[in-house]
Structure formats: structure tokens, C-alpha cells
Design an enzyme around this catalytic site. Structure first.
Site, PDB file in Angstrom:
ATOM      1  N   LYS A 125      17.279  16.487 -19.463  1.00 35.23           N
ATOM      2  CA  LYS A 125      17.306  15.424 -20.625  1.00 35.23           C
ATOM      3  C   LYS A 125      17.359  15.777 -21.806  1.00 35.23           C
ATOM      4  O   LYS A 125      18.140  16.774 -22.017  1.00 35.23           O
ATOM      5  CB  LYS A 125      16.302  14.108 -20.182  1.00 35.23           C
ATOM      6  CG  LYS A 125      16.184  13.864 -18.637  1.00 35.23           C
ATOM      7  CD  LYS A 125      15.323  12.720 -18.379  1.00 35.23           C
ATOM      8  CE  LYS A 125      15.464  12.707 -16.798  1.00 35.23           C
ATOM      9  NZ  LYS A 125      14.596  11.376 -16.439  1.00 35.23           N
ATOM     10  N   HIS A 147      23.735   8.857 -13.884  1.00 39.37           N
ATOM     11  CA  HIS A 147      22.298   8.758 -13.943  1.00 39.37           C
ATOM     12  C   HIS A 147      21.891   7.389 -14.588  1.00 39.37           C
ATOM     13  O   HIS A 147      22.570   6.661 -15.511  1.00 39.37           O
ATOM     14  CB  HIS A 147      21.709   9.938 -15.053  1.00 39.37           C
ATOM     15  CG  HIS A 147      20.330  10.006 -14.897  1.00 39.37           C
ATOM     16  ND1 HIS A 147      19.424   9.162 -15.584  1.00 39.37           N
ATOM     17  CD2 HIS A 147      19.537  10.808 -14.032  1.00 39.37           C
ATOM     18  CE1 HIS A 147      18.341   9.599 -15.236  1.00 39.37           C
ATOM     19  NE2 HIS A 147      18.157  10.849 -14.593  1.00 39.37           N
ATOM     20  N   GLU A 167      18.067   8.190  -6.571  1.00 45.81           N
ATOM     21  CA  GLU A 167      17.036   8.136  -7.667  1.00 45.81           C
ATOM     22  C   GLU A 167      16.550   6.807  -7.899  1.00 45.81           C
ATOM     23  O   GLU A 167      17.286   5.901  -8.414  1.00 45.81           O
ATOM     24  CB  GLU A 167      17.578   8.763  -9.158  1.00 45.81           C
ATOM     25  CG  GLU A 167      17.790  10.176  -8.993  1.00 45.81           C
ATOM     26  CD  GLU A 167      17.483  10.884 -10.395  1.00 45.81           C
ATOM     27  OE1 GLU A 167      16.698  11.756 -10.376  1.00 45.81           O
ATOM     28  OE2 GLU A 167      18.057  10.462 -11.220  1.00 45.81           O
ATOM     29  N   GLY A 177      10.335   8.504 -13.910  1.00 39.14           N
ATOM     30  CA  GLY A 177       9.521   8.719 -15.210  1.00 39.14           C
ATOM     31  C   GLY A 177       8.281   7.886 -15.054  1.00 39.14           C
ATOM     32  O   GLY A 177       7.433   7.643 -16.061  1.00 39.14           O
ATOM     33  N   GLY A 185      12.892  15.519 -13.217  1.00 42.14           N
ATOM     34  CA  GLY A 185      13.006  15.382 -14.381  1.00 42.14           C
ATOM     35  C   GLY A 185      11.964  16.178 -15.106  1.00 42.14           C
ATOM     36  O   GLY A 185      12.033  17.460 -15.175  1.00 42.14           O
TER      37      GLY A 185
HETATM   38  P1  13P Z   1      11.141  12.292 -13.011  1.00 46.12           P
HETATM   39  O1  13P Z   1      11.328  13.614 -12.384  1.00 46.12           O
HETATM   40  O2  13P Z   1      10.647  12.602 -14.538  1.00 46.12           O
HETATM   41  O3  13P Z   1      10.730  11.079 -12.478  1.00 46.12           O
HETATM   42  O4  13P Z   1      12.597  11.876 -13.452  1.00 46.12           O
HETATM   43  C1  13P Z   1      13.891  11.817 -12.547  1.00 46.12           C
HETATM   44  C2  13P Z   1      14.865  12.012 -13.132  1.00 46.12           C
HETATM   45  O5  13P Z   1      15.369  11.180 -13.747  1.00 46.12           O
HETATM   46  C3  13P Z   1      15.871  13.056 -12.614  1.00 46.12           C
HETATM   47  O6  13P Z   1      17.016  12.871 -12.837  1.00 46.12           O
END
Ligand code: 13P
Length: 256
Positions: free
Chosen positions: A14, A100, A170, A176, A237
């Protein structure tokens, strides 16, 4: 990319880290941990989707696959501020994410996504299409919506290009946060996604597409998604943004 027998572990950085200098140090330390690991890892044991500006440098030094988090679907032309697949490839990227949920939330339309998928796969850039529901309903209508999303996102893609396609499931509610999907919830969606792929490209192509899970993947749950959740790998993430945690996930997923 054909069906993998080793897990596909993809980190999504990110908007981290803040500088190239920190990113270079991260990769060097991660690679050191991978080469000194007690578990035998494949030569390229991880994928990292990084900020585009870091790709040329990191792809030179990393032992893994370095890719982008998004790409434009408009070929050569007059679109300010966009990067197209040929540019990513010539800068050293070996894959990209598309669709995404954080990109969708900024206004990406289904039409834009379909063009991104088509141009990226035509350019022979391995492409990870991200899909996931915002909420679940008891009747399971979200499954039909996910299938429809896959079909529309791939509506401009010829099936002979499916070999470079990966799908990442996802669930938006799990990104998150602190509650991932259960492996059972993940498994159900994997079946729905394969059904959608089979309906557009036939069962043989559908079987060969690798599917990943993403959303609050952590050291303790990572491997379970692969053993019990029916996926071929993970899209991670926060846990990919910390060297030791990411290294631990890579090694645990490759351990027998
Ligand atoms: P997290 O692993 O922080 O929940 O994020 C997932 C993500 O958006 C991966 O692309």
C-alpha cells in the site's frame, strides 16, 4: 503462470514505506531471513506489490517478484498520471494487482476494471484480480454478486490469457480489521469463483487459475487458509509491512 504447487505469498505494501531507502533495507533484511531460513524455500519465495516508483530499484535487488498495486487500462495516450502495463514491465514489474477494494473505493468502475484486466493480460503481465463482498447476507446473494464481478471484470479477456490470471478473494469487511474470514467462509467463495471462471472459460482453464485469500492474514492463521481454505496463496497487507512477520508467514506457508 500455471497452477502452482508451492504457495503464492503476496504482500501489498500500500502506501508504505515512506522512502525508497527504507524499502531497500526492508528487502535486504527480508532476503537475508529467507536465505538463512531452516525451511527450504523456493528461489523466489514471495511477491511484493510496492509503490510504482520503487519498482525499478527493488526488482534489481529482491529475490522475490516485485509488482504494482494498480495499472491503467488505457493504452498509450493522453492520460495524465497513469502507468500502463508496458511501462510496468519495462520498469521491472513482474505482476500487478487490479481492482483492490481501496482502488474501487476511489471510484474505479467495472468498465475501467475490465479494460485494465484486458490490457494487462494482453501485455503478458501476470495480473491479480481482487474481488470481495462488503457484507454478507444469510441467503448467500453475495456469492452471486462475486461471480458476476469476476465475469464482468474478465469480459474483455480472451481465455488463452487466463494462464497469467490470479484471483484474490478479499472480503472488504476483513481488510484492515481484526477478524479474518473463517477457512470455511473462504472455501465457499473459492468454489463460487471457480464456478464463475468455468462458466466463462471452461473447467480446464478454471482449474488452473490460482486463487488467493486476503484480509487480516497474520502469522497464526496464514497457513490454515492454504490447508483448509482451498486457496493457493495469500494477499497480505499489514503483516507484509513488518519484516519478521512477513518472513515468518513465508516460511510457515512453505513448511510441510
Ligand atoms: P490486511 O492484511 O492489512 O487486512 O490487508 C489486506 C489487503 O488489503 C491486502 O491487499
Amino acid at each position: 503462470m500455471t497452477k502452482r504447487t508451492t504457495p503464492i505469498i503476496v504482500g501489498n505494501w500500500k502506501t508504505t514505506p515512506a522512502t525508497l531507502d527504507v524499502a531497500v533495507k526492508f528487502i535486504k533484511q527480508l532476503d537475508k531471513k529467507c536465505t538463512t531460513s531452516k525451511i527450504k524455500l523456493p528461489k523466489k519465495a514471495y511477491y511484493l506489490a510496492v509503490p510504482d516508483i520503487f519498482i525499478p530499484t527493488l526488482s534489481e535487488i529482491s529475490s522475490g517478484y516485485i509488482g504494482s498495486q494498480n495499472v491503467s487500462g488505457i493504452s498509450l495516450g493522453q492520460e495524465t498520471g497513469s502507468t500502463i502495463p508496458s511501462m510496468l514491465l519495462s520498469g521491472g514489474a513482474t505482476f500487478t494487482l487490479v481492482g483492490h477494494s481501496e482502488v474501487r473505493a476511489r471510484g474505479e468502475t467495472i468498465d475501467e476494471r475490465a479494460h485494465k484486466m484486458a490490457l494487462s493480460l494482453q501485455s503478458k503481465l501476470p495480473t491479480i484480480l481482487c474481488v470481495g463482498e462488503h457484507t454478507r447476507d444469510k441467503e448467500g446473494k453475495y456469492l452471486a454478486k462475486l461471480e458476476e464481478d469476476v465475469k464482468q471484470s474478465l469480459s474483455l479477456v480472451k481465455r488463452n490469457l487466463f494462464e497469467n490470471l490470479i484471483i484474490a478473494y478479499e472480503p472488504v469487511w476483513a481488510i484492515g480489521g481484526d477478524t479474518p474470514a473463517t477457512t470455511h467462509e473462504c472455501f465457499e467463495v473459492v468454489i463460487a469463483l471457480r464456478r464463475a471462471l468455468a462458466s466463462i472459460a471452461g473447467i480446464d482453464y478454471a482449474k488452473r487459475v490460482n486463487i488467493l485469500y486476503g484480509g487480516t492474514v497474520a502469522k497464526d492463521n496464514a497457513k490454515l487458509f492454504i490447508t483448509d481454505g482451498g486457496v493457493d496463496g495469500l494477499l497480505i497487507g499489514r503483516a507484509s509491512q513488518e519484516i519478521t512477520t512477513f518472513a515468518n508467514i513465508i516460511t510457515s506457508c512453505h513448511s510441510s
